[in-house]
Structures are given as structure tokens and as C-alpha cells.
Design a protein around this motif. Sequence first.
Motif, PDB file in Angstrom:
ATOM      1  N   LYS A 135      31.126  25.611  31.202  1.00 43.17           N
ATOM      2  CA  LYS A 135      31.538  25.751  32.598  1.00 43.17           C
ATOM      3  C   LYS A 135      33.056  25.862  32.715  1.00 43.17           C
ATOM      4  CE  LYS A 135      27.641  23.400  34.795  1.00 43.17           C
ATOM      5  NZ  LYS A 135      27.317  24.388  35.822  1.00 43.17           N
ATOM      6  N   ILE A 136      33.782  25.035  31.986  1.00 41.97           N
ATOM      7  CA  ILE A 136      35.242  25.069  32.027  1.00 41.97           C
ATOM      8  C   ILE A 136      35.763  26.389  31.481  1.00 41.97           C
ATOM      9  CG2 ILE A 136      37.340  24.025  31.060  1.00 41.97           C
ATOM     10  CD1 ILE A 136      35.747  21.309  31.160  1.00 41.97           C
ATOM     11  N   THR A 137      35.183  26.834  30.364  1.00 43.35           N
ATOM     12  CA  THR A 137      35.599  28.105  29.760  1.00 43.35           C
ATOM     13  C   THR A 137      35.320  29.271  30.701  1.00 43.35           C
ATOM     14  OG1 THR A 137      35.266  27.220  27.534  1.00 43.35           O
ATOM     15  CG2 THR A 137      35.287  29.623  27.763  1.00 43.35           C
ATOM     16  N   ALA A 138      34.146  29.285  31.311  1.00 43.91           N
ATOM     17  CA  ALA A 138      33.797  30.367  32.234  1.00 43.91           C
ATOM     18  C   ALA A 138      34.735  30.378  33.438  1.00 43.91           C
ATOM     19  CB  ALA A 138      32.344  30.224  32.692  1.00 43.91           C
ATOM     20  N   LEU A 139      35.038  29.208  33.980  1.00 44.26           N
ATOM     21  CA  LEU A 139      35.941  29.135  35.121  1.00 44.26           C
ATOM     22  C   LEU A 139      37.352  29.565  34.723  1.00 44.26           C
ATOM     23  CD1 LEU A 139      36.449  28.451  38.067  1.00 44.26           C
ATOM     24  CD2 LEU A 139      36.761  26.065  37.389  1.00 44.26           C
TER      25      LEU A 139
ATOM     26  N   HIS B 274      41.094  36.288  34.813  1.00 46.55           N
ATOM     27  CA  HIS B 274      40.801  37.645  35.264  1.00 46.55           C
ATOM     28  C   HIS B 274      41.298  37.848  36.691  1.00 46.55           C
ATOM     29  CE1 HIS B 274      38.782  41.481  35.648  1.00 46.55           C
ATOM     30  NE2 HIS B 274      38.226  41.054  36.757  1.00 46.55           N
ATOM     31  N   LEU B 275      41.051  36.867  37.538  1.00 45.00           N
ATOM     32  CA  LEU B 275      41.494  36.926  38.930  1.00 45.00           C
ATOM     33  C   LEU B 275      43.013  37.038  38.983  1.00 45.00           C
ATOM     34  CD1 LEU B 275      40.763  36.611  41.976  1.00 45.00           C
ATOM     35  CD2 LEU B 275      41.084  34.162  41.653  1.00 45.00           C
ATOM     36  N   GLY B 276      43.691  36.344  38.093  1.00 42.84           N
ATOM     37  CA  GLY B 276      45.142  36.331  38.072  1.00 42.84           C
ATOM     38  C   GLY B 276      45.784  37.660  37.727  1.00 42.84           C
ATOM     39  N   LYS B 277      45.004  38.613  37.245  1.00 37.17           N
ATOM     40  CA  LYS B 277      45.557  39.925  36.914  1.00 37.17           C
ATOM     41  C   LYS B 277      45.900  40.712  38.171  1.00 37.17           C
ATOM     42  CE  LYS B 277      43.414  40.110  32.426  1.00 37.17           C
ATOM     43  NZ  LYS B 277      42.401  40.657  31.571  1.00 37.17           N
ATOM     44  N   GLY B 278      45.251  40.373  39.276  1.00 31.49           N
ATOM     45  CA  GLY B 278      45.605  40.955  40.568  1.00 31.49           C
ATOM     46  C   GLY B 278      45.382  42.445  40.712  1.00 31.49           C
ATOM     47  N   GLU B 279      44.461  43.012  39.938  1.00 35.47           N
ATOM     48  CA  GLU B 279      44.246  44.459  40.000  1.00 35.47           C
ATOM     49  C   GLU B 279      43.807  44.915  41.390  1.00 35.47           C
ATOM     50  OE1 GLU B 279      45.166  46.602  37.625  1.00 35.47           O
ATOM     51  OE2 GLU B 279      45.842  44.860  36.480  1.00 35.47           O
ATOM     52  N   SER B 280      42.926  44.172  42.024  1.00 33.94           N
ATOM     53  CA  SER B 280      42.459  44.604  43.345  1.00 33.94           C
ATOM     54  C   SER B 280      43.587  44.530  44.365  1.00 33.94           C
ATOM     55  CB  SER B 280      41.253  43.773  43.800  1.00 33.94           C
ATOM     56  OG  SER B 280      41.595  42.402  43.885  1.00 33.94           O
ATOM     57  N   LEU B 281      44.469  43.546  44.222  1.00 28.90           N
ATOM     58  CA  LEU B 281      45.584  43.458  45.162  1.00 28.90           C
ATOM     59  C   LEU B 281      46.622  44.547  44.903  1.00 28.90           C
ATOM     60  CD1 LEU B 281      46.026  39.600  45.529  1.00 28.90           C
ATOM     61  CD2 LEU B 281      44.902  41.204  47.074  1.00 28.90           C
TER      62      LEU B 281
END
Length: 87
Positions: free
Chosen positions: A17-21, A27-34
Motif C-alpha cells: 500500500k505504501i509503495t503503491a501510494l 507520477h502525480l508530481g510529474k504534472g503532465e496534465s497541468l
Amino acid sequence: MDTEKCGPDHIDVLDKKITALSDALAHLGKGESLKELLRIIRFPGYTTPAEFAFTASILDGMAMQIRLLETTGEHLLAAAKQVGQQG
């Protein structure tokens, strides 16, 4: 939300769970969508007053969620550090 019980493999469960989070946050921190959003808002005609209000509101909400995730993670780590350590 999972309501798993503590069993013989509980450390493995938490590890996964920790690894997945952690992976999801990285991945979220890459900010591609923003980055894509930054491109889109420069298109001619963007934004109407309504689009501006929706976009600003959603961005404010996302920023609040990030701050909450950071605070929750800090609190979790601080609490974990209070647990007895093997010596």
C-alpha cells in the motif's frame, strides 16, 4: 476503503500500500496534465468568466488536497516514529 485485518502478512500488505501510494504520488508530481492545461488556457477564446470561475475553483481545490496529503503524510510519519523501535 479496505478494512483489512492485521495478520501474519500485515507488513507485506502495508508495504504494498505504501509503495503503491508513493508511486502514485510520484507520477502525480510529474504534472503532465497541468502542463497540458497551461497550453490549453492560451487558446484563443479561453476563458469565459464561467470557465475562469470553474478552472480557478478546481485548481484551488486541488491545491488544498495536495496540502492535506502533505500534512496527513507528515502526521503519519510522526506517529510511526513514536512506535517502539527494535534495538
